[in-house]
Write a protein that holds these residues in place. Structure first.
Motif, PDB file in Angstrom:
ATOM      1  N   MET A   1       0.848  -1.165   0.000  1.00 55.12           N
ATOM      2  CA  MET A   1       0.000   0.000   0.000  1.00 55.12           C
ATOM      3  C   MET A   1       0.896   1.231   0.000  1.00 55.12           C
ATOM      4  SD  MET A   1      -2.899   1.192   2.787  1.00 55.12           S
ATOM      5  CE  MET A   1      -3.338  -0.460   3.079  1.00 55.12           C
ATOM      6  N   GLY A   2       0.579   2.180  -0.847  1.00 59.35           N
ATOM      7  CA  GLY A   2       1.389   3.374  -0.970  1.00 59.35           C
ATOM      8  C   GLY A   2       1.266   4.293   0.236  1.00 59.35           C
ATOM      9  N   PHE A   3       2.231   5.187   0.334  1.00 55.16           N
ATOM     10  CA  PHE A   3       2.261   6.113   1.466  1.00 55.16           C
ATOM     11  C   PHE A   3       1.040   7.032   1.457  1.00 55.16           C
ATOM     12  CE2 PHE A   3       3.844   9.944   3.662  1.00 55.16           C
ATOM     13  CZ  PHE A   3       4.114   9.358   4.888  1.00 55.16           C
ATOM     14  N   ASP A   4       0.617   7.498   0.271  1.00 55.23           N
ATOM     15  CA  ASP A   4      -0.552   8.369   0.179  1.00 55.23           C
ATOM     16  C   ASP A   4      -1.818   7.651   0.625  1.00 55.23           C
ATOM     17  OD1 ASP A   4       0.988  10.444  -0.754  1.00 55.23           O
ATOM     18  OD2 ASP A   4       0.676   9.931  -2.861  1.00 55.23           O
ATOM     19  N   ARG A   5      -1.943   6.370   0.309  1.00 54.96           N
ATOM     20  CA  ARG A   5      -3.112   5.586   0.714  1.00 54.96           C
ATOM     21  C   ARG A   5      -3.157   5.447   2.227  1.00 54.96           C
ATOM     22  NH1 ARG A   5      -7.517   5.282  -2.114  1.00 54.96           N
ATOM     23  NH2 ARG A   5      -8.207   3.163  -2.137  1.00 54.96           N
ATOM     24  N   ARG A   6      -1.996   5.222   2.845  1.00 59.28           N
ATOM     25  CA  ARG A   6      -1.947   5.102   4.308  1.00 59.28           C
ATOM     26  C   ARG A   6      -2.355   6.410   4.964  1.00 59.28           C
ATOM     27  NH1 ARG A   6       3.732   2.825   5.736  1.00 59.28           N
ATOM     28  NH2 ARG A   6       4.252   3.805   3.773  1.00 59.28           N
ATOM     29  N   GLN A   7      -1.930   7.532   4.397  1.00 54.83           N
ATOM     30  CA  GLN A   7      -2.327   8.825   4.946  1.00 54.83           C
ATOM     31  C   GLN A   7      -3.834   9.026   4.844  1.00 54.83           C
ATOM     32  OE1 GLN A   7       0.042  11.681   2.856  1.00 54.83           O
ATOM     33  NE2 GLN A   7       1.673  11.617   4.389  1.00 54.83           N
ATOM     34  N   PHE A   8      -4.421   8.601   3.731  1.00 52.69           N
ATOM     35  CA  PHE A   8      -5.866   8.718   3.561  1.00 52.69           C
ATOM     36  C   PHE A   8      -6.606   7.904   4.617  1.00 52.69           C
ATOM     37  CE2 PHE A   8      -9.722   6.778   1.818  1.00 52.69           C
ATOM     38  CZ  PHE A   8     -10.513   7.915   1.677  1.00 52.69           C
ATOM     39  N   TYR A   9      -6.195   6.645   4.797  1.00 49.53           N
ATOM     40  CA  TYR A   9      -6.871   5.791   5.779  1.00 49.53           C
ATOM     41  C   TYR A   9      -6.636   6.290   7.205  1.00 49.53           C
ATOM     42  CZ  TYR A   9      -8.035   2.532   2.092  1.00 49.53           C
ATOM     43  OH  TYR A   9      -8.555   1.963   0.968  1.00 49.53           O
ATOM     44  N   ASN A  10      -5.479   6.836   7.478  1.00 48.81           N
ATOM     45  CA  ASN A  10      -5.219   7.430   8.784  1.00 48.81           C
ATOM     46  C   ASN A  10      -6.164   8.605   9.017  1.00 48.81           C
ATOM     47  OD1 ASN A  10      -4.062   7.924  11.255  1.00 48.81           O
ATOM     48  ND2 ASN A  10      -2.330   9.035  10.396  1.00 48.81           N
ATOM     49  N   GLY A  11      -6.393   9.413   8.003  1.00 51.11           N
ATOM     50  CA  GLY A  11      -7.332  10.526   8.107  1.00 51.11           C
ATOM     51  C   GLY A  11      -8.762  10.053   8.348  1.00 51.11           C
ATOM     52  N   VAL A  12      -9.148   8.967   7.687  1.00 41.67           N
ATOM     53  CA  VAL A  12     -10.489   8.409   7.898  1.00 41.67           C
ATOM     54  C   VAL A  12     -10.643   7.947   9.339  1.00 41.67           C
ATOM     55  CG1 VAL A  12     -12.023   6.497   7.281  1.00 41.67           C
ATOM     56  CG2 VAL A  12     -10.848   7.772   5.488  1.00 41.67           C
ATOM     57  N   ILE A  13      -9.635   7.262   9.876  1.00 45.34           N
ATOM     58  CA  ILE A  13      -9.695   6.786  11.258  1.00 45.34           C
ATOM     59  C   ILE A  13      -9.773   7.966  12.223  1.00 45.34           C
ATOM     60  CG2 ILE A  13      -8.368   5.591  13.049  1.00 45.34           C
ATOM     61  CD1 ILE A  13      -9.038   3.488  11.232  1.00 45.34           C
ATOM     62  N   GLN A  14      -8.942   8.979  12.003  1.00 40.96           N
ATOM     63  CA  GLN A  14      -8.928  10.135  12.895  1.00 40.96           C
ATOM     64  C   GLN A  14     -10.236  10.925  12.828  1.00 40.96           C
ATOM     65  OE1 GLN A  14      -6.601  10.727  15.173  1.00 40.96           O
ATOM     66  NE2 GLN A  14      -5.550   8.896  14.480  1.00 40.96           N
ATOM     67  N   THR A  15     -10.899  10.920  11.691  1.00 38.58           N
ATOM     68  CA  THR A  15     -12.189  11.592  11.557  1.00 38.58           C
ATOM     69  C   THR A  15     -13.269  10.840  12.321  1.00 38.58           C
ATOM     70  OG1 THR A  15     -11.523  12.357   9.377  1.00 38.58           O
ATOM     71  CG2 THR A  15     -13.861  12.458   9.876  1.00 38.58           C
ATOM     72  N   GLY A  16     -13.110   9.542  12.481  1.00 35.13           N
ATOM     73  CA  GLY A  16     -14.108   8.739  13.180  1.00 35.13           C
ATOM     74  C   GLY A  16     -14.229   9.058  14.660  1.00 35.13           C
ATOM     75  N   PHE A  17     -13.189   9.541  15.294  1.00 35.74           N
ATOM     76  CA  PHE A  17     -13.250   9.840  16.730  1.00 35.74           C
ATOM     77  C   PHE A  17     -14.253  10.949  17.054  1.00 35.74           C
ATOM     78  CE2 PHE A  17      -8.883   7.953  16.606  1.00 35.74           C
ATOM     79  CZ  PHE A  17      -9.204   6.831  17.343  1.00 35.74           C
ATOM     80  N   PRO A  18     -14.179  12.127  16.426  1.00 26.53           N
ATOM     81  CA  PRO A  18     -15.175  13.147  16.765  1.00 26.53           C
ATOM     82  C   PRO A  18     -16.583  12.799  16.293  1.00 26.53           C
ATOM     83  CG  PRO A  18     -13.686  13.973  15.072  1.00 26.53           C
ATOM     84  CD  PRO A  18     -13.136  12.666  15.547  1.00 26.53           C
ATOM     85  N   ILE A  19     -16.675  12.116  15.152  1.00 33.51           N
ATOM     86  CA  ILE A  19     -18.006  11.711  14.684  1.00 33.51           C
ATOM     87  C   ILE A  19     -18.614  10.709  15.658  1.00 33.51           C
ATOM     88  CG2 ILE A  19     -19.225  10.457  12.853  1.00 33.51           C
ATOM     89  CD1 ILE A  19     -17.297  11.765  10.870  1.00 33.51           C
TER      90      ILE A  19
END
Length: 94
Positions: free
Chosen positions: A1-19
């Motif tokens: 998995m590319g570095f950009d893809r990992r950053q995207f999924y990390n952002g999705v996970i981090q967005t899940g906390f406040p939601i």
């Protein structure tokens, strides 16, 4: 998995906390008067168990962990050796 893809999924996970915090707060408005504050712990625990089972069944097995082959134990015996073995093929390994 590319570095950009990992950053995207990390952002999705981090967005899940406040939601998740907002969803739980709204659910608490209705659940606490009806069932009491302890019901929130029951729902949280049940969701945790359900998500664990889903993740356990769907996530692929990592290749750095030893597989069982008969009675002989293969692979690293210490946590440090396992950690080094897992990082050996990555950019963080030495």
């Amino acid at each position: 998995m590319g570095f950009d893809r990992r950053q995207f999924y990390n952002g999705v996970i981090q967005t899940g906390f406040p939601i998740g915090g907002c969803v739980v707060a709204i659910a608490a408005i209705f659940m606490i008067p009806a069932f009491g504050w302890k019901s929130m712990f029951g729902v949280g625990g049940l969701l945790g168990v359900v998500l664990f089972v889903i993740a356990y069944r769907n996530l692929p097995r990592t290749e750095c962990l030893p597989r069982k082959q008969g009675s002989a134990r293969r692979g690293p015996r210490t946590g440090a050796a396992l950690f080094h073995r897992c990082l050996a093929g990555t950019r963080y390994g030495t």
